[in-house]
Motif scaffolding. Structure first.
Motif, short mmCIF file in Angstrom:
data_model
loop_
_atom_site.label_atom_id
_atom_site.label_comp_id
_atom_site.label_asym_id
_atom_site.label_seq_id
_atom_site.Cartn_x
_atom_site.Cartn_y
_atom_site.Cartn_z
N ARG A 1 0.85 -1.18 0.00
CA ARG A 1 0.00 0.00 0.00
C ARG A 1 0.89 1.23 0.00
O ARG A 1 1.90 1.29 0.71
N HIS A 2 0.54 2.22 -0.80
CA HIS A 2 1.31 3.45 -0.87
C HIS A 2 0.41 4.61 -0.42
O HIS A 2 -0.76 4.68 -0.78
N VAL B 1 -7.72 6.04 -6.99
CA VAL B 1 -7.10 5.79 -5.69
C VAL B 1 -8.12 6.11 -4.60
O VAL B 1 -9.12 6.78 -4.86
N THR C 1 -2.39 0.96 -4.48
CA THR C 1 -1.29 0.01 -4.70
C THR C 1 -0.34 0.47 -5.79
O THR C 1 0.77 -0.06 -5.90
N ASP C 2 -0.73 1.45 -6.61
CA ASP C 2 0.14 1.98 -7.66
C ASP C 2 0.78 3.27 -7.15
O ASP C 2 0.10 4.29 -6.99
N PRO C 3 2.10 3.26 -6.87
CA PRO C 3 2.73 4.46 -6.28
C PRO C 3 2.67 5.67 -7.19
O PRO C 3 2.59 6.81 -6.71
N ASP C 4 2.72 5.46 -8.51
CA ASP C 4 2.68 6.59 -9.43
C ASP C 4 1.32 7.28 -9.40
O ASP C 4 1.24 8.52 -9.39
N LEU C 5 0.25 6.50 -9.37
CA LEU C 5 -1.08 7.09 -9.33
C LEU C 5 -1.32 7.84 -8.02
O LEU C 5 -1.92 8.92 -8.01
#
Length: 230
Positions: free
Chosen positions: A165-166, A192, A209-213
């Motif tokens: 998780r980011h 997100v 879960t996607d750090p870029d998003l």
């Protein structure tokens, strides 16, 4: 993966003990991408434990129960979990052998109920104490003592490894009521999770879960709010 947490103990209900276990597990599980959707405290009563575990086992992918393991009269979690699954409570040779070999306890050192688990349960050794935990179906039973619970969870954490998780947080002195349109817009723009939490400043929390998003959503919001400390 959807999980419910069940904390057992009269002392948690009366406020004599703060329920730090639920907060700790919530963070640890969320960091692994697990959706913690329910946290409940139940008293030291077999029937209440059985009812809640039975209900949550039917609804969630896993149930994590903490507290109520031990030799005293009010340590009835094992009995409650066993009742939830219609199983007897039995003495575990695996648990007693482990305590003798690794804990340095002889059979005579242990109280009568030590090492008892629901029939067919997988035993979880207690590296920081005596009372073992166990797994029955998808119900994980852990001690209530924080050090013991955390060490035991470390032994099984891979079973909850869904994904990282980011998190990014944006703080603003603007009132939450003034942010509603921008909060709705960022939620529509980016896939997100967005949450806002009022306090001295409003904390806008972006999780995914996607750090870029997650980073893009936070950057979008930073460009559109007054930032705390500016």
């Amino acid at each position: 993966m959807r999980v419910a947490l069940v904390s057992v103990g009269d002392e948690l209900l009366t406020g004599d003990t703060v329920n730090t276990n639920a907060a700790w597990l919530g963070r640890e599980l969320s960091d692994r991408g697990v959706a913690v959707e329910r946290t409940t405290v139940v008293p030291d009563r077999t029937a209440d434990i059985a009812r809640v575990v039975n209900e949550y086992h039917a609804e969630y992918d896993a149930v994590v129960v903490t507290g109520g393991l031990g030799p005293t009269h009010d340590d009835v979690t094992i009995e409650g979990v066993a009742a939830a699954f219609g199983r007897d409570v039995v003495e575990s040779k695996d648990a007693l052998d482990w305590l003798e070999e690794h804990g340095g306890y002889s059979r005579d050192d242990l109280t009568e109920r030590t090492g008892h688990v629901p029939e067919g349960a997988r035993v979880l050794p207690n590296h920081e104490g005596v009372a073992p935990g166990c797994v029955v179906m998808s119900c994980y039973v852990l001690p209530g003592v924080p050090d013991e619970m955390q060490r035991m969870f470390a032994e099984i954490e891979d079973e909850f490894a869904v994904g990282s998780r980011h998190v990014e947080v944006v703080e603003t002195p603007e009132p939450e009521s003034a942010l509603l349109d921008r909060l709705a817009s960022v939620q529509e723009e980016f896939p997100v999770k967005v949450g806002s939490y009022p306090g001295e400043n409003v904390r806008i929390r972006f999780t995914g879960t996607d750090p870029d998003l997650v980073a893009e959503a936070a950057a979008w919001m930073r460009e559109r709010v007054e930032l705390a400390g500016d």
